[in-house]
Design a protein around this motif. Sequence first.
Motif, PDB file in Angstrom:
ATOM      1  N   ILE A  86     -48.765  18.173 -49.565  1.00  0.00           N
ATOM      2  CA  ILE A  86     -48.395  18.583 -48.205  1.00  0.00           C
ATOM      3  C   ILE A  86     -49.630  18.670 -47.321  1.00  0.00           C
ATOM      4  O   ILE A  86     -49.633  18.184 -46.181  1.00  0.00           O
ATOM      5  CB  ILE A  86     -47.623  19.921 -48.232  1.00  0.00           C
ATOM      6  N   LEU A  87     -50.691  19.265 -47.840  1.00  0.00           N
ATOM      7  CA  LEU A  87     -51.947  19.365 -47.086  1.00  0.00           C
ATOM      8  C   LEU A  87     -52.497  17.980 -46.752  1.00  0.00           C
ATOM      9  O   LEU A  87     -52.896  17.720 -45.608  1.00  0.00           O
ATOM     10  CB  LEU A  87     -52.983  20.165 -47.873  1.00  0.00           C
ATOM     11  N   LEU A  88     -52.513  17.082 -47.732  1.00  0.00           N
ATOM     12  CA  LEU A  88     -53.023  15.729 -47.493  1.00  0.00           C
ATOM     13  C   LEU A  88     -52.180  14.997 -46.465  1.00  0.00           C
ATOM     14  O   LEU A  88     -52.710  14.277 -45.617  1.00  0.00           O
ATOM     15  CB  LEU A  88     -53.079  14.939 -48.795  1.00  0.00           C
ATOM     16  N   PHE A  89     -50.871  15.173 -46.520  1.00  0.00           N
ATOM     17  CA  PHE A  89     -49.995  14.514 -45.552  1.00  0.00           C
ATOM     18  C   PHE A  89     -50.320  14.979 -44.131  1.00  0.00           C
ATOM     19  O   PHE A  89     -50.447  14.172 -43.211  1.00  0.00           O
ATOM     20  CB  PHE A  89     -48.527  14.790 -45.885  1.00  0.00           C
ATOM     21  N   ILE A  90     -50.461  16.290 -43.957  1.00  0.00           N
ATOM     22  CA  ILE A  90     -50.753  16.835 -42.626  1.00  0.00           C
ATOM     23  C   ILE A  90     -52.127  16.371 -42.147  1.00  0.00           C
ATOM     24  O   ILE A  90     -52.278  15.935 -40.994  1.00  0.00           O
ATOM     25  CB  ILE A  90     -50.652  18.372 -42.648  1.00  0.00           C
ATOM     26  N   MET A  91     -53.127  16.461 -43.012  1.00  0.00           N
ATOM     27  CA  MET A  91     -54.481  16.020 -42.642  1.00  0.00           C
ATOM     28  C   MET A  91     -54.480  14.539 -42.279  1.00  0.00           C
ATOM     29  O   MET A  91     -55.132  14.126 -41.312  1.00  0.00           O
ATOM     30  CB  MET A  91     -55.451  16.258 -43.805  1.00  0.00           C
ATOM     31  N   TYR A  92     -53.764  13.753 -43.058  1.00  0.00           N
ATOM     32  CA  TYR A  92     -53.724  12.307 -42.839  1.00  0.00           C
ATOM     33  C   TYR A  92     -53.179  11.985 -41.452  1.00  0.00           C
ATOM     34  O   TYR A  92     -53.704  11.108 -40.761  1.00  0.00           O
ATOM     35  CB  TYR A  92     -52.868  11.652 -43.924  1.00  0.00           C
ATOM     36  N   GLN A  93     -52.140  12.684 -41.032  1.00  0.00           N
ATOM     37  CA  GLN A  93     -51.533  12.397 -39.731  1.00  0.00           C
ATOM     38  C   GLN A  93     -52.519  12.645 -38.595  1.00  0.00           C
ATOM     39  O   GLN A  93     -52.623  11.837 -37.663  1.00  0.00           O
ATOM     40  CB  GLN A  93     -50.269  13.245 -39.535  1.00  0.00           C
ATOM     41  N   PHE A  94     -53.228  13.753 -38.657  1.00  0.00           N
ATOM     42  CA  PHE A  94     -54.209  14.050 -37.606  1.00  0.00           C
ATOM     43  C   PHE A  94     -55.385  13.078 -37.652  1.00  0.00           C
ATOM     44  O   PHE A  94     -55.840  12.586 -36.614  1.00  0.00           O
ATOM     45  CB  PHE A  94     -54.725  15.491 -37.743  1.00  0.00           C
ATOM     46  N   MET A  95     -55.886  12.823 -38.849  1.00  0.00           N
ATOM     47  CA  MET A  95     -57.056  11.952 -38.970  1.00  0.00           C
ATOM     48  C   MET A  95     -56.743  10.508 -38.604  1.00  0.00           C
ATOM     49  O   MET A  95     -57.600   9.799 -38.096  1.00  0.00           O
ATOM     50  CB  MET A  95     -57.634  12.029 -40.378  1.00  0.00           C
ATOM     51  N   LEU A  96     -55.512  10.074 -38.840  1.00  0.00           N
ATOM     52  CA  LEU A  96     -55.139   8.704 -38.506  1.00  0.00           C
ATOM     53  C   LEU A  96     -55.279   8.468 -37.003  1.00  0.00           C
ATOM     54  O   LEU A  96     -55.856   7.470 -36.572  1.00  0.00           O
ATOM     55  CB  LEU A  96     -53.711   8.420 -38.966  1.00  0.00           C
ATOM     56  N   VAL A  97     -54.787   9.399 -36.214  1.00  0.00           N
ATOM     57  CA  VAL A  97     -54.910   9.264 -34.760  1.00  0.00           C
ATOM     58  C   VAL A  97     -56.376   9.392 -34.337  1.00  0.00           C
ATOM     59  O   VAL A  97     -56.852   8.636 -33.493  1.00  0.00           O
ATOM     60  CB  VAL A  97     -54.030  10.307 -34.037  1.00  0.00           C
TER      61      VAL A  97
END
Length: 100
Positions: free
Chosen positions: A59-70
């Motif tokens: 869950i943490l990786l998913f959330i971090m990934y979304q922000f970092m992708l942008v």
Amino acid sequence: MEKLKERWGIEHNWEIIVILIVFAITGSTASFMGKPILNYLNITTESFGSFGYWATRIILLFIMYQFMLVFFGWLFGQYKFFWNFEKKTLRRIGLKRLVD
């Protein structure tokens, strides 16, 4: 290449390369940062159990990934593509209110 350019709405071949680089950097960075963040928050397999630890990490990786992708998309000059990609992802998982 032409199908991919048409599907993604981009014009140049170099944009495909930049987009793929952003995906690679974002995935690697999110994965790399996950363990230290969990350690800082004292989330371990001993305290949460294996299932709790991995569920929290995913869950943490998913959330971090979304922000970092942008962020990385913006950094590499592809903000528009990644913001649209992000909106589509959030709509698909049922978070439509966050992007509209």
